[in-house]
Scaffold this motif. Structure first.
Motif, PDB file in Angstrom:
ATOM      1  N   VAL A   9       0.831  -1.203   0.000  1.00 23.94           N
ATOM      2  CA  VAL A   9       0.000   0.000   0.000  1.00 23.94           C
ATOM      3  C   VAL A   9       0.867   1.255   0.000  1.00 23.94           C
ATOM      4  N   LEU A  10       1.953   1.238   0.803  1.00 21.87           N
ATOM      5  CA  LEU A  10       2.844   2.395   0.843  1.00 21.87           C
ATOM      6  C   LEU A  10       3.512   2.640  -0.511  1.00 21.87           C
ATOM      7  N   VAL A  11       3.928   1.548  -1.179  1.00 22.89           N
ATOM      8  CA  VAL A  11       4.565   1.689  -2.494  1.00 22.89           C
ATOM      9  C   VAL A  11       3.586   2.258  -3.502  1.00 22.89           C
ATOM     10  N   VAL A  12       2.345   1.727  -3.499  1.00 21.74           N
ATOM     11  CA  VAL A  12       1.332   2.225  -4.429  1.00 21.74           C
ATOM     12  C   VAL A  12       1.008   3.690  -4.143  1.00 21.74           C
ATOM     13  N   ALA A  13       0.907   4.044  -2.863  1.00 19.17           N
ATOM     14  CA  ALA A  13       0.627   5.441  -2.505  1.00 19.17           C
ATOM     15  C   ALA A  13       1.773   6.356  -2.924  1.00 19.17           C
ATOM     16  N   ALA A  14       3.012   5.893  -2.724  1.00 25.17           N
ATOM     17  CA  ALA A  14       4.166   6.698  -3.138  1.00 25.17           C
ATOM     18  C   ALA A  14       4.194   6.877  -4.651  1.00 25.17           C
ATOM     19  N   LEU A  18       3.951  10.443  -6.528  1.00 28.60           N
ATOM     20  CA  LEU A  18       4.987  10.880  -7.459  1.00 28.60           C
ATOM     21  C   LEU A  18       4.398  11.183  -8.838  1.00 28.60           C
ATOM     22  N   ARG A  19       3.468  10.342  -9.267  1.00 28.74           N
ATOM     23  CA  ARG A  19       2.873  10.561 -10.586  1.00 28.74           C
ATOM     24  C   ARG A  19       2.093  11.868 -10.634  1.00 28.74           C
ATOM     25  N   TRP A  20       1.538  12.260  -9.511  1.00 27.51           N
ATOM     26  CA  TRP A  20       0.756  13.484  -9.449  1.00 27.51           C
ATOM     27  C   TRP A  20       1.634  14.712  -9.306  1.00 27.51           C
ATOM     28  N   ARG A  21       2.604  14.653  -8.382  1.00 29.72           N
ATOM     29  CA  ARG A  21       3.404  15.823  -8.063  1.00 29.72           C
ATOM     30  C   ARG A  21       4.716  15.886  -8.832  1.00 29.72           C
ATOM     31  N   ARG A  22       5.348  14.755  -9.058  1.00 33.40           N
ATOM     32  CA  ARG A  22       6.651  14.710  -9.725  1.00 33.40           C
ATOM     33  C   ARG A  22       6.636  13.627 -10.798  1.00 33.40           C
ATOM     34  N   PRO A  23       6.022  13.899 -11.953  1.00 36.41           N
ATOM     35  CA  PRO A  23       5.935  12.865 -12.986  1.00 36.41           C
ATOM     36  C   PRO A  23       7.289  12.388 -13.484  1.00 36.41           C
ATOM     37  N   LEU A  28      11.094   7.687 -13.708  1.00 39.04           N
ATOM     38  CA  LEU A  28      12.395   7.057 -13.490  1.00 39.04           C
ATOM     39  C   LEU A  28      12.327   5.923 -12.480  1.00 39.04           C
ATOM     40  N   THR A  29      11.394   5.981 -11.530  1.00 38.18           N
ATOM     41  CA  THR A  29      11.329   4.939 -10.494  1.00 38.18           C
ATOM     42  C   THR A  29      10.393   3.791 -10.857  1.00 38.18           C
ATOM     43  N   PHE A  30       9.208   4.111 -11.364  1.00 39.19           N
ATOM     44  CA  PHE A  30       8.221   3.075 -11.646  1.00 39.19           C
ATOM     45  C   PHE A  30       7.822   3.006 -13.123  1.00 39.19           C
ATOM     46  N   GLY A  31       7.634   4.169 -13.731  1.00 37.88           N
ATOM     47  CA  GLY A  31       7.009   4.214 -15.048  1.00 37.88           C
ATOM     48  C   GLY A  31       7.789   3.536 -16.142  1.00 37.88           C
ATOM     49  N   VAL A  32       9.128   3.693 -16.148  1.00 40.88           N
ATOM     50  CA  VAL A  32       9.907   3.171 -17.261  1.00 40.88           C
ATOM     51  C   VAL A  32       9.830   1.643 -17.321  1.00 40.88           C
ATOM     52  N   ALA A  33       9.879   0.978 -16.164  1.00 41.51           N
ATOM     53  CA  ALA A  33       9.809  -0.490 -16.167  1.00 41.51           C
ATOM     54  C   ALA A  33       8.421  -0.970 -16.591  1.00 41.51           C
ATOM     55  N   LEU A  34       7.381  -0.339 -16.071  1.00 45.23           N
ATOM     56  CA  LEU A  34       6.019  -0.737 -16.435  1.00 45.23           C
ATOM     57  C   LEU A  34       5.758  -0.485 -17.915  1.00 45.23           C
ATOM     58  N   ALA A  35       6.230   0.648 -18.438  1.00 45.71           N
ATOM     59  CA  ALA A  35       6.000   0.959 -19.848  1.00 45.71           C
ATOM     60  C   ALA A  35       6.748  -0.003 -20.762  1.00 45.71           C
ATOM     61  N   ALA A  36       7.990  -0.335 -20.433  1.00 51.73           N
ATOM     62  CA  ALA A  36       8.741  -1.287 -21.255  1.00 51.73           C
ATOM     63  C   ALA A  36       8.069  -2.653 -21.264  1.00 51.73           C
ATOM     64  N   LEU A  37       7.612  -3.111 -20.106  1.00 47.93           N
ATOM     65  CA  LEU A  37       6.905  -4.396 -20.034  1.00 47.93           C
ATOM     66  C   LEU A  37       5.615  -4.352 -20.847  1.00 47.93           C
ATOM     67  N   ARG A  38       4.894  -3.245 -20.757  1.00 51.89           N
ATOM     68  CA  ARG A  38       3.639  -3.102 -21.494  1.00 51.89           C
ATOM     69  C   ARG A  38       3.875  -3.123 -23.008  1.00 51.89           C
ATOM     70  N   VAL A  39       4.932  -2.473 -23.463  1.00 54.26           N
ATOM     71  CA  VAL A  39       5.231  -2.449 -24.895  1.00 54.26           C
ATOM     72  C   VAL A  39       5.601  -3.836 -25.394  1.00 54.26           C
ATOM     73  N   LEU A  40       6.436  -4.541 -24.642  1.00 52.08           N
ATOM     74  CA  LEU A  40       6.875  -5.861 -25.083  1.00 52.08           C
ATOM     75  C   LEU A  40       5.732  -6.866 -25.088  1.00 52.08           C
ATOM     76  N   VAL A  41       4.846  -6.796 -24.108  1.00 49.61           N
ATOM     77  CA  VAL A  41       3.742  -7.755 -24.019  1.00 49.61           C
ATOM     78  C   VAL A  41       2.699  -7.483 -25.100  1.00 49.61           C
ATOM     79  N   ARG A  42       2.376  -6.220 -25.321  1.00 55.65           N
ATOM     80  CA  ARG A  42       1.314  -5.866 -26.263  1.00 55.65           C
ATOM     81  C   ARG A  42       1.798  -5.678 -27.698  1.00 55.65           C
ATOM     82  N   TYR A  43       3.077  -5.774 -27.946  1.00 57.91           N
ATOM     83  CA  TYR A  43       3.640  -5.330 -29.214  1.00 57.91           C
ATOM     84  C   TYR A  43       2.977  -5.993 -30.423  1.00 57.91           C
ATOM     85  N   ALA A  44       2.935  -7.299 -30.452  1.00 57.41           N
ATOM     86  CA  ALA A  44       2.420  -7.993 -31.631  1.00 57.41           C
ATOM     87  C   ALA A  44       0.945  -7.672 -31.884  1.00 57.41           C
TER      88      ALA A  44
END
Length: 451
Positions: A9-14, A18-23, A28-44
């Motif tokens: 819960v603390l990680v999700v809240a953080a 961050l996404r709201w105040r410091r995108p 750099l902390t969460f978004g890049v890994a999630l976006a790379a995984l999303r691109v690779l999974v959905r690519y085809a």
């Protein structure tokens, strides 16, 4: 299990905070890994839905038919490289036979929605290879220039592009430019970033500010010449034309066109000259070009024609002599008189902030790209500094310069005041500086003296 739940819960809240105040930090902390995984999974599946696949080759169909195997699926472009950046992802694709870079560019908006990214742009690197740049957040909302910049002589980083890359003002590649913007559109901030970037370089700055010098006079310690009214501007431009002729005479004398001189050493502009003979390059900043083109009497009309003629000459011939024009204005249209469209034709770089009318946007981009005109007139008034930058090749980008106050630019110019060259041709126009306790001194030799 309770401790794990609390930590999750603390990680999700953080992450949400961050996404709201410091995108940028969130990316750099969460978004890049999630976006790379999303691109690779959905690519085809995404490529197939966006129509960026090609049917399997005939030999594969024949082989599947002979071996009684399932029919091969359509093939998407090959992923050559996936590279994370501080603002997004860079996807390099190898196109299949029959595909075109325009197909990827046309599907950019669909790719943005499918991969849940903020923006997607594409460009062709070479035949069969396309680079897709994806941004994870609005990089123009709070502009933060990267710490590492690719600075070179006469190349100034002035703004950030919407794809997260840096927008450079390269005078050797694009010698002359036009910058438009209505009041409170951010044009002055763009100009301050330009001056602050040029201040540490070995370059002479020449300013023409017909608002009695209120924009450029605070930066006067770094300027080799300043004009604060049209009369002085006309004399200053004539002096620059004379300097241009003298520089050409120097180049002519040093060309060394003989049989034993290699082709690479034949001088055609100042950058081909030996360093000890090379004249200092000059950047001319015109703060409000309309003030130079307006007239109300016959004498003012003659002065106006003299000024526009000198500007056109400098725009046509000044590059090889190391004289570069930076023309700024709130309004730029054919109603400013003869010679204006001829001047515009020589201004390769175009930057338009928010403008008050479509005609100004057409003057900036009408001969380049209709899409850029549409983007320029859609800039909202509440986002100061947002601009459209393009050139004569037809390419354009949304950019935004980082906010730079007049005090910051003044401090930068004062810090590098020792780099201000003294040019003999421009000596009469060198600004005279006084302390605040002394009586004000006219900025230029033709300005009226104070009582």
């Amino acid at each position: 299990m309770t401790g794990f739940t609390v930590a999750l819960v603390l990680v999700v809240a953080a992450a949400g905070l961050l996404r709201w105040r410091r995108p940028a930090w969130y990316w750099l902390t969460f978004g890049v890994a999630l976006a790379a995984l999303r691109v690779l999974v959905r690519y085809a599946s995404v490529m197939d839905a966006c129509g960026l696949t090609v049917p399997p080759a005939r030999w594969r169909l024949a082989l599947a038919r002979v071996t009684n195997r399932p029919v091969p699926e359509s093939r998407p472009p090959r992923i050559l490289r996936l590279r994370p950046t501080r603002t997004g992802l860079v996807l390099r694709l190898g196109l299949r036979p029959g595909q075109d870079a325009f197909d990827v560019a046309a599907a950019s908006d669909r790719l943005r929605h499918s991969f849940s990214m903020y923006g997607v742009t594409s460009r062709e690197l070479r035949s069969g290879v396309v680079e897709v740049r994806m941004t994870g957040y609005d990089v123009l909302k709070r502009v933060q220039m990267p710490a590492k910049l690719d600075t070179r002589p006469m190349r100034v980083p002035v703004a950030l592009r919407e794809d997260g890359s840096v927008h450079y003002r390269d005078y050797r590649a694009v010698p002359h430019a036009l910058t438009l913007g209505a009041t409170e559109s951010g044009k002055s901030v763009y100009q301050r970033n330009l001056v602050a970037g040029l201040a540490p370089m070995d370059v002479a700055l020449v300013g023409i500010d017909c608002k009695q010098g209120v924009e450029l006079f605070p930066l006067a310690r770094r300027f080799s010449a300043l004009a604060d009214n049209p009369d002085t501007a006309a004399e200053l431009l004539d002096a620059l034309v004379s300097r241009m002729g003298a520089v050409y005479q120097l180049i002519r004398a040093e060309q060394r066109v003989t049989a034993d001189v290699p082709d690479a050493e034949i001088a055609a502009d100042i950058w081909d000259l030996p360093e000890h003979l090379r004249p200092v390059p000059v950047v001319v900043l015109v703060d409000e070009v309309a003030e130079l083109a307006l007239f109300a009497s016959k004498d003012e009309e003659k002065r106006r024609d003299r000024i526009i003629t000198a500007l056109v000459r400098l725009a046509q011939l000044g590059r090889a002599a190391g004289i570069y024009l930076e023309i700024c204005g709130q309004r730029f249209g054919s109603e400013l008189g003869k010679g204006i469209t001829m001047l515009r034709a020589q201004l390769t770089g175009r930057t338009a902030h928010r403008v008050n009318d479509e005609t100004s946007a057409n003057m900036a981009f009408g001969d380049i790209s209709p899409d850029a005109v549409l983007a320029a007139i859609q800039i909202p008034a509440e986002i100061r500094g947002l601009a459209i930058a393009g050139d004569s090749t037809g390419g354009w980008h949304r950019i935004r310069a980082p906010h730079t106050s007049l005090r910051q630019t003044t401090n930068t110019c004062n810090r590098h005041a020792d780099r201000t060259p003294e040019l003999p041709e421009l000596a009469p126009f060198r600004p005279r500086l006084t302390s605040s306790c002394e009586a004000p001194v006219p900025l230029s030799k033709t300005a009226p003296a104070s009582a």
